[in-house]
Design an enzyme around this catalytic site. Structure first.
Site, short mmCIF file in Angstrom:
data_model
loop_
_atom_site.label_atom_id
_atom_site.label_comp_id
_atom_site.label_asym_id
_atom_site.label_seq_id
_atom_site.Cartn_x
_atom_site.Cartn_y
_atom_site.Cartn_z
N GLU A 156 -11.17 -22.92 1.60
CA GLU A 156 -11.22 -24.32 2.03
C GLU A 156 -10.04 -24.75 2.89
O GLU A 156 -10.18 -25.64 3.72
CB GLU A 156 -11.31 -25.23 0.79
CG GLU A 156 -12.60 -25.07 0.00
CD GLU A 156 -13.81 -25.45 0.82
OE1 GLU A 156 -13.87 -26.57 1.33
OE2 GLU A 156 -14.71 -24.60 0.95
N SER A 445 -63.50 -31.49 -28.95
CA SER A 445 -63.78 -31.06 -30.33
C SER A 445 -62.52 -30.75 -31.12
O SER A 445 -62.61 -30.54 -32.34
CB SER A 445 -64.69 -29.83 -30.31
OG SER A 445 -65.95 -30.16 -29.76
#
Length: 732
Positions: A156, A445
């Site tokens: 950086e 069902s």
């Protein structure tokens, strides 16, 4: 005659004293700002006498004219330049001084989250999911691995230890790169130093205020705006930070606040998230992968694409080697052994489950707090993997390629403790639609066991007789209701076990009408079906909607002997700083719904569904007993299979999100197969547990004549139901 007297001496006449020469008066000089904006006149050289002047040629005069003009321009430029420089320096100094006052304390800078983190632990005390702004606790320059510090600086800001907060060389280089690549001078590469990036992370000292009307996302986007004015404001703030803090302190703020993907804020959180280790312990390859995330956290997150993250890490390792942070041997070893994810980070299991638990936990202790929270849950990663593998196998081998059909799975214990949850196909990420908990679908069902549970508790037996024949029920406002069986044939007088095993619609509706719809509705609600249940006779056939987790919890009540359960996943909630639980839960058992003998008969009947009825494809190997019920809705828009063994209850739903009918799929087909594959894996290595059911070979006593339930005039059905239930209890 000579003068014989004394000669008088010669005396000079007195001269008047010479007047004192006055010192030349000093020229009056103006004040500083007057001199600053006044250009001084150059003293003219004395003119040469006529005899010393040389005759000038025409060219000489031209040359002298241009020379004088050039000198005038240069003097003008210099005069303006140094004055503008002084003014600019004064303005910058004032801006730095003002920024200095607005910089928060180091304690505030290290942890500037707007919400806390939530860490999820499974039933074996292993981490499997994270939420919120994950934060592993504040770290300092001295408490992280030197490799991590070196990787960040090399990637950086290689001049971090030499500049004063701003790097003119870096800005000029970034502008040159941007222009060469066809972008604007400040678009793309910004040439920001680590100090300037910290200035952005702390939003130039402006804290987030919920009362501002902005969301956190909007606030953070505003802090990252790359406009010229924003860049100009960064410069004095960065210089003020360099004035107030040491380089190590500035770097510590960066290490704590940088976002590194997957919800991890800060390098300690990211190290725990990706590698399950402290930032103090990371190797060069792991440090390079973490530092490589800074340029684009979401894009390079290893949980999203590990190979891409490793390529980025190789670039960072090269930079570390070139700048002398790694020896040749260290560099070669790191390149040969790239960083890999921990097991929890690689699997990404349990996101659907974690989302569900988050929705159940109090928001003021999870989503709306800046505390770091720990949730201990019922989740089992082994069972989760079993469910995911089963779903993938069935869809790969039994479903046509390109199908958009979806499925969901829930596995829980008999007390309602959820062990696994699959929210759908290809739904590993957090925050996606969870079909196990959010999809309201007709149950078909799969609802029928609650009709038979109500009947058994009113005195019917598993071998009581009921007639399966055409029905014509008049429904006010809807005409005549005539249910048909799936095969369009009727079987006449059958016992309850056969009717449930073959999922006979007409017989089930007749039974429901016999005992009363209100009774059926009450039993279903007490078992945990909290949806708005239908009022008409079709209630018995599952026309009402429910969720998979709700239905699976209701079946758990049948397994545990007739006691209702509330599905739960949270065991305890505590703060990371204080392990004392703030919230705790030991089980989900509620009130008894039906008698234990009724539940044991119903389990036997549901066992016959698997052994001889519609759920035959769910039979388990090695003689392990299982019970369950299939469910298929009208036009096959939903297909269910929910069942249990003596150890676990599992529910499976299958369908399309847009309610498109399934092609050739019923609850006894693919859902039953998914259920079977799940349960085979879940029970791998477990001893066979018997089902809590009656032994039909010894339970052959004559069945009492069932009494049809019909409330007398003026008597409430629920009251009559309670009286009958009490009579049945006393009778037994």
């Amino acid at each position: 005659m000579a003068n014989s007297g004394k000669r008088r001496p010669l005396v000079a006449d007195r001269r008047p004293p010479a007047p004192k020469r006055k010192k030349p008066a000093k020229a009056k000089r103006g004040g500083f700002f007057r001199r600053l904006f006044t250009f001084s006149k150059r003293t003219k050289a004395p003119k040469r006498s006529a005899r010393t002047q040389k005759p000038r040629t025409f060219m000489g005069r031209i040359k002298m004219l241009f020379t004088g003009l050039l000198r005038l321009i240069l003097r003008l430029i210099w005069g303006i330049t140094w004055r503008v420089s002084v003014i600019g320096a004064l303005i910058l100094a004032c801006a730095v001084a003002i920024s200095y006052q607005s910089i928060p304390t180091m304690a505030e800078l290290k942890d500037g989250r707007h919400r806390g983190s939530v860490t999820f632990y499974d039933r074996n005390n292993a981490v499997y999911a994270w939420r919120g702004d994950q934060f592993g606790g504040p770290v300092s320059f001295a408490t992280v691995s030197p490799h991590l510090v070196n990787a960040v600086v090399a990637t950086e800001d290689r001049r971090f230890y030499r500049h004063f907060g701003v790097s003119p060389r870096g800005i000029a280089s970034a502008i040159r790169i941007n222009l060469r690549e066809g972008r604007g001078p400040l678009s793309g590469n910004g040439g920001s130093t680590i100090t300037q990036q910290v200035s952005k992370l702390v939003c130039l000292g402006d804290p987030y205020l919920p009362s501002s009307g902005m969301t956190e996302a909007e606030y953070e986007a505003q802090c990252r705006v790359g406009s010229v004015w924003r860049k100009l404001k960064e410069v004095p703030f960065a210089m003020a930070m360099e004035w107030k803090f040491t380089k190590e302190e500035i770097l510590a703020v960066y290490l704590n606040r940088a976002y590194l993907g997957a919800g991890a804020r800060g390098f300690e959180a990211a190290s725990q998230r990706y590698f399950n280790k402290s930032a103090m312990e990371v190797r060069p390859a792991e440090a390079a992968m973490l530092a490589g995330l800074l340029v684009a956290p979401s894009y390079y997150a290893p949980t999203r694409n590990l190979e891409r993250a490793q390529r980025r890490a190789r670039t960072v390792l090269r930079l570390m080697h070139e700048q002398g942070y790694l020896s040749s041997a260290q560099y070669a070893q790191a390149q040969a052994n790239p960083a890999t994810l921990s097991t929890a980070a690689r699997d990404q299991s349990g996101n659907a489950f974690a989302d569900w638990v988050m929705s159940k936990a109090p928001s003021f202790l999870t989503r709306d707090t800046t505390e770091d929270v720990v949730l201990r849950t019922t989740f089992d990663q082994r069972i989760q993997q079993a469910a995911e593998d089963a779903l993938e196998l069935v869809f790969e081998t039994k479903v046509r390629e390109g199908s958009n059909a979806q499925a969901a799975i829930v596995v829980m214990s008999a007390d309602g403790a959820v062990r696994a949850m699959v929210g759908g196909r290809n739904t590993l990420r957090a925050g996606q639609f969870n079909r196990a908990t959010q999809a309201m679908r007709q149950t078909g069902s799969a609802f029928k066991p609650f009709v038979y549970a109500a009947a058994l508790d009113l005195g019917y037996r598993y071998d009581s007789t009921i007639t399966d024949a055409p029905l014509a029920i008049k429904v006010p406002g809807s005409g005549t209701y005539s249910p048909a069986n799936y095969t369009n044939e009727f079987f006449g007088d059958v016992d309850l076990t056969f009717a449930l095993a073959q999922s006979l619609n007409a017989a089930t509706v007749a039974l429901s009408e016999d005992i009363g719809r209100d009774v059926v509705r009450t039993v279903a609600e007490q078992f945990g079906i909290n949806s708005d249940l239908a009022q008409g006779p079709a209630l018995a056939l599952g026309v009402s909607e429910s969720t998979l987790v709700e239905m699976t919890g209701a079946y758990a009540g049948i397994l545990n002997g007739g006691t209702s359960v509330t599905p739960y996943g949270l065991l305890s909630l505590s703060l990371r700083a204080d392990p004392t639980p703030l919230i705790g839960q030991e089980g989900g058992l509620g009130e008894r719904v039906i008698q234990e003998r009724s539940a044991r008969q119903l389990v036997y009947m549901m066992h016959q569904v698997v052994q001889t009825g519609s759920g035959g494809r769910a039979q388990l190997p090695d003689g392990r007993p299982a019970a369950g019920k299939t469910g298929t809705t009208q036009a096959a828009r939903d297909a269910w299979f929910i069942g249990f063994t003596g150890d676990y209850v599992t529910g499976v739903w299958m369908g399309y999100d847009d309610n498109t009918p399934l092609s050739g799929v019923t609850g006894g087909g693919l859902p039953a197969e998914i259920w079977r594959e799940t349960m085979v894996r879940v029970h791998d290595g477990l001893p066979i547990s018997p089902l809590p059911m009656i032994d039909a070979t010894t339970d052959r006593r004559p069945a009492p004549q069932p009494q049809p339930y019909s409330a007398p005039q003026g008597q409430d059905r629920l009251e009559r139901f309670l009286l009958d239930a009490l009579g049945a209890i006393l009778g037994n």
